[in-house]
Design an enzyme around this catalytic site. Structure first.
Site, PDB file in Angstrom:
ATOM      1  N   SER A   1       0.859  -1.186   0.000  1.00 60.47           N
ATOM      2  CA  SER A   1       0.000   0.000   0.000  1.00 60.47           C
ATOM      3  C   SER A   1       0.893   1.234   0.000  1.00 60.47           C
ATOM      4  O   SER A   1       1.841   1.333   0.780  1.00 60.47           O
ATOM      5  CB  SER A   1      -0.944  -0.009   1.202  1.00 60.47           C
TER       6      SER A   1
ATOM      7  N   GLY B   1      -0.322   4.641  -0.020  1.00 62.19           N
ATOM      8  CA  GLY B   1      -1.019   5.880   0.305  1.00 62.19           C
ATOM      9  C   GLY B   1      -1.598   6.533  -0.940  1.00 62.19           C
ATOM     10  O   GLY B   1      -2.292   5.894  -1.742  1.00 62.19           O
TER      11      GLY B   1
ATOM     12  N   GLY C   1      -1.350   4.902  -4.459  1.00 65.02           N
ATOM     13  CA  GLY C   1      -2.084   3.706  -4.812  1.00 65.02           C
ATOM     14  C   GLY C   1      -1.532   2.461  -4.160  1.00 65.02           C
ATOM     15  O   GLY C   1      -1.251   2.425  -2.956  1.00 65.02           O
TER      16      GLY C   1
ATOM     17  N   GLY D   1      -5.123   0.928   5.312  1.00 68.19           N
ATOM     18  CA  GLY D   1      -4.364  -0.210   4.824  1.00 68.19           C
ATOM     19  C   GLY D   1      -5.064  -1.528   5.105  1.00 68.19           C
ATOM     20  O   GLY D   1      -5.022  -2.462   4.287  1.00 68.19           O
ATOM     21  N   ASP D   2      -5.737  -1.615   6.259  1.00 66.86           N
ATOM     22  CA  ASP D   2      -6.493  -2.818   6.595  1.00 66.86           C
ATOM     23  C   ASP D   2      -7.659  -2.997   5.628  1.00 66.86           C
ATOM     24  O   ASP D   2      -7.966  -4.116   5.200  1.00 66.86           O
ATOM     25  CB  ASP D   2      -7.019  -2.738   8.024  1.00 66.86           C
TER      26      ASP D   2
END
Length: 311
Positions: free
Chosen positions: A220, A222, A225, A251-252
Protein backbone atom coordinates in the site's frame (compact mmCIF):
# COMPACT_ATOMS: atom_id res chain seq x y z
CA UNK A 1 -14.48 -17.83 4.79
CA UNK A 2 -11.59 -15.70 6.05
CA UNK A 3 -10.16 -16.01 9.57
CA UNK A 4 -8.35 -13.02 11.02
CA UNK A 5 -6.14 -13.01 14.09
CA UNK A 6 -5.52 -9.78 15.96
CA UNK A 7 -3.00 -10.71 18.68
CA UNK A 8 -3.20 -7.24 20.26
CA UNK A 9 -6.74 -5.87 19.70
CA UNK A 10 -7.83 -2.51 21.03
CA UNK A 11 -10.57 -0.03 21.66
CA UNK A 12 -9.89 2.85 19.27
CA UNK A 13 -11.12 6.26 20.36
CA UNK A 14 -10.94 8.92 17.63
CA UNK A 15 -11.14 12.61 18.57
CA UNK A 16 -11.58 15.18 15.79
CA UNK A 17 -10.21 18.69 16.39
CA UNK A 18 -9.50 21.76 14.27
CA UNK A 19 -5.74 21.78 14.92
CA UNK A 20 -3.46 19.96 17.35
CA UNK A 21 -1.45 22.38 19.49
CA UNK A 22 0.88 20.79 22.03
CA UNK A 23 0.21 21.75 25.63
CA UNK A 24 -3.16 23.43 24.96
CA UNK A 25 -6.78 22.56 25.76
CA UNK A 26 -8.78 21.55 22.69
CA UNK A 27 -12.52 21.35 22.00
CA UNK A 28 -13.39 18.24 20.04
CA UNK A 29 -15.50 18.73 16.92
CA UNK A 30 -16.37 15.04 16.74
CA UNK A 31 -15.43 11.65 18.08
CA UNK A 32 -16.23 7.97 18.21
CA UNK A 33 -15.10 4.67 19.73
CA UNK A 34 -14.50 1.72 17.39
CA UNK A 35 -13.28 -1.84 17.82
CA UNK A 36 -9.65 -1.75 16.74
CA UNK A 37 -6.63 -3.74 15.69
CA UNK A 38 -5.53 -4.59 12.18
CA UNK A 39 -7.19 -7.99 11.96
CA UNK A 40 -10.35 -6.62 13.54
CA UNK A 41 -10.46 -3.90 10.89
CA UNK A 42 -9.97 -6.46 8.11
CA UNK A 43 -12.86 -8.55 9.44
CA UNK A 44 -15.07 -5.47 9.79
CA UNK A 45 -14.40 -4.46 6.20
CA UNK A 46 -15.01 -8.00 4.96
CA UNK A 47 -18.27 -8.27 6.92
CA UNK A 48 -19.43 -4.90 5.56
CA UNK A 49 -19.07 -6.39 2.07
CA UNK A 50 -20.87 -9.62 3.06
CA UNK A 51 -17.71 -11.75 2.98
CA UNK A 52 -17.83 -14.42 5.69
CA UNK A 53 -15.20 -13.86 8.36
CA UNK A 54 -14.27 -14.90 11.90
CA UNK A 55 -12.11 -12.67 14.09
CA UNK A 56 -9.92 -14.37 16.70
CA UNK A 57 -9.16 -12.12 19.67
CA UNK A 58 -7.22 -12.55 22.90
CA UNK A 59 -9.69 -10.85 25.21
CA UNK A 60 -9.76 -9.82 28.84
CA UNK A 61 -10.96 -7.13 31.24
CA UNK A 62 -13.88 -4.70 30.86
CA UNK A 63 -12.34 -3.41 27.64
CA UNK A 64 -12.50 -6.92 26.19
CA UNK A 65 -16.22 -7.12 26.92
CA UNK A 66 -16.73 -3.68 25.36
CA UNK A 67 -14.74 -4.72 22.29
CA UNK A 68 -17.00 -7.74 21.74
CA UNK A 69 -20.11 -5.60 22.24
CA UNK A 70 -18.89 -3.05 19.69
CA UNK A 71 -18.15 -5.76 17.11
CA UNK A 72 -21.57 -7.44 17.35
CA UNK A 73 -23.49 -4.84 15.26
CA UNK A 74 -20.99 -5.19 12.41
CA UNK A 75 -21.92 -8.83 11.89
CA UNK A 76 -18.39 -10.01 12.70
CA UNK A 77 -18.33 -13.45 14.28
CA UNK A 78 -15.71 -13.49 17.03
CA UNK A 79 -13.83 -16.24 18.83
CA UNK A 80 -12.43 -14.83 22.05
CA UNK A 81 -9.44 -16.48 23.70
CA UNK A 82 -9.61 -15.61 27.42
CA UNK A 83 -6.57 -13.89 28.90
CA UNK A 84 -5.88 -12.48 32.35
CA UNK A 85 -4.75 -9.08 31.01
CA UNK A 86 -6.86 -6.22 29.69
CA UNK A 87 -7.44 -5.25 26.07
CA UNK A 88 -5.59 -2.00 25.33
CA UNK A 89 -7.09 1.39 24.43
CA UNK A 90 -5.71 3.62 21.66
CA UNK A 91 -6.38 7.29 20.93
CA UNK A 92 -6.26 8.92 17.51
CA UNK A 93 -6.38 12.70 17.11
CA UNK A 94 -7.66 13.59 13.63
CA UNK A 95 -7.33 17.03 12.01
CA UNK A 96 -9.34 18.32 9.02
CA UNK A 97 -6.41 18.07 6.59
CA UNK A 98 -6.17 14.31 7.20
CA UNK A 99 -3.27 14.50 9.68
CA UNK A 100 -3.64 11.86 12.40
CA UNK A 101 -1.72 11.59 15.67
CA UNK A 102 -1.90 8.19 17.37
CA UNK A 103 -1.32 7.25 21.00
CA UNK A 104 -1.20 3.45 21.27
CA UNK A 105 -0.95 1.48 24.50
CA UNK A 106 1.37 -1.53 24.61
CA UNK A 107 -1.34 -4.01 25.52
CA UNK A 108 -1.32 -6.98 27.92
CA UNK A 109 1.34 -9.64 28.43
CA UNK A 110 0.21 -13.15 27.50
CA UNK A 111 1.32 -16.21 29.43
CA UNK A 112 2.82 -19.18 27.53
CA UNK A 113 -0.47 -21.03 28.05
CA UNK A 114 -2.47 -18.11 26.64
CA UNK A 115 -0.12 -17.80 23.65
CA UNK A 116 -0.50 -21.52 22.92
CA UNK A 117 -4.29 -21.21 23.15
CA UNK A 118 -4.29 -18.37 20.60
CA UNK A 119 -2.22 -20.37 18.10
CA UNK A 120 -4.28 -23.53 18.66
CA UNK A 121 -7.54 -21.65 18.11
CA UNK A 122 -6.39 -20.23 14.77
CA UNK A 123 -5.05 -23.58 13.54
CA UNK A 124 -8.33 -25.29 14.44
CA UNK A 125 -10.38 -22.67 12.57
CA UNK A 126 -8.10 -22.78 9.52
CA UNK A 127 -9.71 -26.03 8.36
CA UNK A 128 -12.83 -23.98 7.51
CA UNK A 129 -11.04 -21.03 5.91
CA UNK A 130 -9.70 -20.03 2.50
CA UNK A 131 -7.38 -17.48 4.13
CA UNK A 132 -5.92 -16.90 7.56
CA UNK A 133 -4.74 -13.33 8.19
CA UNK A 134 -2.36 -12.57 11.05
CA UNK A 135 -2.31 -8.81 11.48
CA UNK A 136 -0.91 -6.14 13.73
CA UNK A 137 1.53 -5.80 16.57
CA UNK A 138 2.31 -8.62 19.00
CA UNK A 139 1.62 -8.30 22.71
CA UNK A 140 4.32 -9.16 25.18
CA UNK A 141 4.65 -12.88 25.71
CA UNK A 142 4.16 -14.04 22.13
CA UNK A 143 7.75 -13.52 20.91
CA UNK A 144 8.81 -11.98 17.60
CA UNK A 145 8.64 -15.37 15.89
CA UNK A 146 4.92 -15.88 16.62
CA UNK A 147 3.74 -15.15 13.08
CA UNK A 148 6.53 -17.32 11.68
CA UNK A 149 5.37 -20.18 13.91
CA UNK A 150 1.79 -19.65 12.76
CA UNK A 151 2.83 -19.79 9.09
CA UNK A 152 4.75 -23.01 9.75
CA UNK A 153 1.82 -24.53 11.63
CA UNK A 154 -0.51 -23.88 8.68
CA UNK A 155 1.93 -24.93 5.93
CA UNK A 156 0.48 -28.42 5.55
CA UNK A 157 -3.11 -27.15 5.23
CA UNK A 158 -4.92 -25.93 2.13
CA UNK A 159 -5.44 -22.54 3.78
CA UNK A 160 -3.52 -19.57 2.42
CA UNK A 161 -1.78 -17.34 4.97
CA UNK A 162 -1.36 -13.56 4.89
CA UNK A 163 0.75 -11.61 7.38
CA UNK A 164 0.27 -7.85 7.79
CA UNK A 165 2.75 -6.69 10.42
CA UNK A 166 5.95 -4.68 10.74
CA UNK A 167 9.45 -4.80 12.20
CA UNK A 168 11.03 -8.02 13.49
CA UNK A 169 7.74 -10.02 13.57
CA UNK A 170 7.24 -9.35 9.85
CA UNK A 171 10.88 -10.12 9.03
CA UNK A 172 10.64 -13.46 10.84
CA UNK A 173 7.35 -14.28 9.11
CA UNK A 174 8.79 -13.50 5.66
CA UNK A 175 11.43 -16.18 6.09
CA UNK A 176 8.69 -18.69 7.01
CA UNK A 177 7.16 -18.24 3.54
CA UNK A 178 3.58 -16.88 3.82
CA UNK A 179 1.40 -16.75 0.71
CA UNK A 180 0.90 -12.97 1.00
CA UNK A 181 2.25 -9.99 2.92
CA UNK A 182 0.89 -6.45 2.82
CA UNK A 183 3.46 -3.90 3.96
CA UNK A 184 3.30 -0.18 3.32
CA UNK A 185 6.31 1.52 1.72
CA UNK A 186 7.94 2.29 5.07
CA UNK A 187 7.56 -1.27 6.34
CA UNK A 188 8.92 -2.66 3.08
CA UNK A 189 11.91 -0.30 3.27
CA UNK A 190 12.63 -1.55 6.79
CA UNK A 191 12.44 -5.15 5.56
CA UNK A 192 15.07 -4.64 2.85
CA UNK A 193 17.17 -2.16 4.84
CA UNK A 194 17.23 0.73 2.39
CA UNK A 195 15.09 3.77 1.45
CA UNK A 196 12.51 3.44 -1.30
CA UNK A 197 12.12 6.71 -3.18
CA UNK A 198 10.82 5.60 -6.57
CA UNK A 199 8.30 3.06 -7.74
CA UNK A 200 11.20 1.06 -9.20
CA UNK A 201 12.66 0.76 -5.70
CA UNK A 202 9.39 -0.69 -4.43
CA UNK A 203 9.23 -3.19 -7.30
CA UNK A 204 12.81 -4.30 -6.66
CA UNK A 205 12.24 -4.60 -2.91
CA UNK A 206 9.06 -6.63 -3.38
CA UNK A 207 10.86 -8.95 -5.83
CA UNK A 208 13.65 -9.39 -3.27
CA UNK A 209 11.14 -10.35 -0.59
CA UNK A 210 9.53 -12.86 -2.93
CA UNK A 211 12.90 -14.56 -3.36
CA UNK A 212 12.89 -15.19 0.39
CA UNK A 213 9.79 -17.37 -0.02
CA UNK A 214 6.78 -15.03 0.02
CA UNK A 215 4.22 -15.85 -2.66
CA UNK A 216 2.78 -12.36 -3.31
CA UNK A 217 3.60 -8.88 -2.04
CA UNK A 218 0.87 -6.24 -1.91
CA UNK A 219 2.32 -2.83 -1.04
CA UNK A 220 0.00 0.00 0.00
CA UNK A 221 1.44 3.35 -1.12
CA UNK A 222 -1.02 5.88 0.31
CA UNK A 223 -1.79 8.53 -2.29
CA UNK A 224 0.34 6.63 -4.82
CA UNK A 225 -2.08 3.71 -4.81
CA UNK A 226 -0.85 0.14 -4.42
CA UNK A 227 1.62 -2.22 -6.06
CA UNK A 228 1.11 -5.96 -6.55
CA UNK A 229 4.10 -8.21 -7.23
CA UNK A 230 3.51 -11.93 -7.74
CA UNK A 231 5.07 -14.79 -9.67
CA UNK A 232 3.03 -13.83 -12.74
CA UNK A 233 2.83 -10.05 -12.82
CA UNK A 234 3.76 -6.62 -11.56
CA UNK A 235 0.73 -4.32 -11.35
CA UNK A 236 0.44 -0.73 -10.17
CA UNK A 237 -2.96 0.80 -9.46
CA UNK A 238 -4.29 4.09 -8.19
CA UNK A 239 -7.44 6.17 -7.87
CA UNK A 240 -8.06 9.91 -8.37
CA UNK A 241 -7.28 12.13 -5.36
CA UNK A 242 -10.03 12.37 -2.73
CA UNK A 243 -10.61 14.42 0.40
CA UNK A 244 -8.88 12.50 3.20
CA UNK A 245 -10.77 12.47 6.48
CA UNK A 246 -8.86 9.72 8.32
CA UNK A 247 -6.14 7.28 7.32
CA UNK A 248 -6.74 4.97 10.30
CA UNK A 249 -7.51 1.49 9.03
CA UNK A 250 -7.07 2.40 5.36
CA UNK A 251 -4.36 -0.21 4.82
CA UNK A 252 -6.49 -2.82 6.60
CA UNK A 253 -9.40 -1.94 4.32
CA UNK A 254 -7.09 -2.29 1.30
CA UNK A 255 -6.13 -5.80 2.40
CA UNK A 256 -9.78 -6.73 3.00
CA UNK A 257 -10.65 -5.52 -0.49
CA UNK A 258 -7.86 -7.58 -2.01
CA UNK A 259 -9.06 -10.76 -0.27
CA UNK A 260 -12.72 -10.02 -0.99
CA UNK A 261 -11.76 -9.54 -4.63
CA UNK A 262 -10.33 -13.03 -4.88
CA UNK A 263 -6.85 -12.60 -3.41
CA UNK A 264 -4.94 -12.49 -6.68
CA UNK A 265 -4.55 -10.55 -9.92
CA UNK A 266 -5.88 -7.37 -11.45
CA UNK A 267 -9.49 -7.50 -10.26
CA UNK A 268 -8.40 -8.08 -6.66
CA UNK A 269 -6.05 -5.09 -6.88
CA UNK A 270 -8.87 -2.92 -8.25
CA UNK A 271 -11.10 -3.94 -5.35
CA UNK A 272 -8.28 -3.35 -2.86
CA UNK A 273 -7.70 0.20 -4.05
CA UNK A 274 -11.43 0.92 -4.14
CA UNK A 275 -11.73 -0.20 -0.51
CA UNK A 276 -8.69 1.80 0.62
CA UNK A 277 -9.79 4.94 -1.21
CA UNK A 278 -13.26 4.72 0.31
CA UNK A 279 -11.84 4.17 3.81
CA UNK A 280 -9.81 7.40 3.91
CA UNK A 281 -12.97 9.41 3.19
CA UNK A 282 -14.71 8.07 6.30
CA UNK A 283 -14.26 9.19 9.93
CA UNK A 284 -12.08 7.36 12.45
CA UNK A 285 -11.60 3.71 11.58
CA UNK A 286 -15.00 3.30 9.93
CA UNK A 287 -14.83 0.58 7.27
CA UNK A 288 -16.44 1.16 3.86
CA UNK A 289 -19.64 -0.51 2.71
CA UNK A 290 -20.33 -1.57 -0.89
CA UNK A 291 -22.14 1.71 -1.58
CA UNK A 292 -18.99 3.66 -0.65
CA UNK A 293 -16.86 1.95 -3.29
CA UNK A 294 -16.02 3.33 -6.73
CA UNK A 295 -13.99 0.62 -8.50
CA UNK A 296 -14.68 2.25 -11.87
CA UNK A 297 -12.36 5.11 -10.90
CA UNK A 298 -9.40 2.79 -10.25
CA UNK A 299 -6.67 2.57 -12.89
CA UNK A 300 -4.36 -0.48 -13.03
CA UNK A 301 -1.40 -0.92 -15.34
CA UNK A 302 1.05 -3.75 -15.96
CA UNK A 303 3.52 -1.19 -17.33
CA UNK A 304 4.17 1.01 -14.28
CA UNK A 305 6.16 4.25 -14.46
CA UNK A 306 9.20 2.98 -12.61
CA UNK A 307 10.77 6.44 -12.42
CA UNK A 308 7.74 7.81 -10.59
CA UNK A 309 8.82 9.28 -7.24
CA UNK A 310 6.87 8.28 -4.15
CA UNK A 311 5.00 11.14 -2.54
Amino acid sequence: MIVTLTPNPSLDRTVEIDELRRGEVHRATGGRVDPGGKGVNVSRALASGDTATIAVLPSGGPEGAQLAALLAPFGVQTVQVPIAGTVRSNITVAEPDGTTTKLNEAGPELTPEEAAAVERTVVDLAARASWVVGAGSLPRGLGVDFYARLVAALRSSDTQVCIDASGPPLAAAVDAGPDLIKPNAEELAELVGRPLTRLADVVDAAAEIRKRGVGTVLVSLGGDGALLVSADEVLHGWAPPVRVRSTVGAGDSTLAGFLAGGGRGRSALVTAIAYGTAAVQLPGSVMPRPGDLNPGAVVVTDNPDLDRPLS
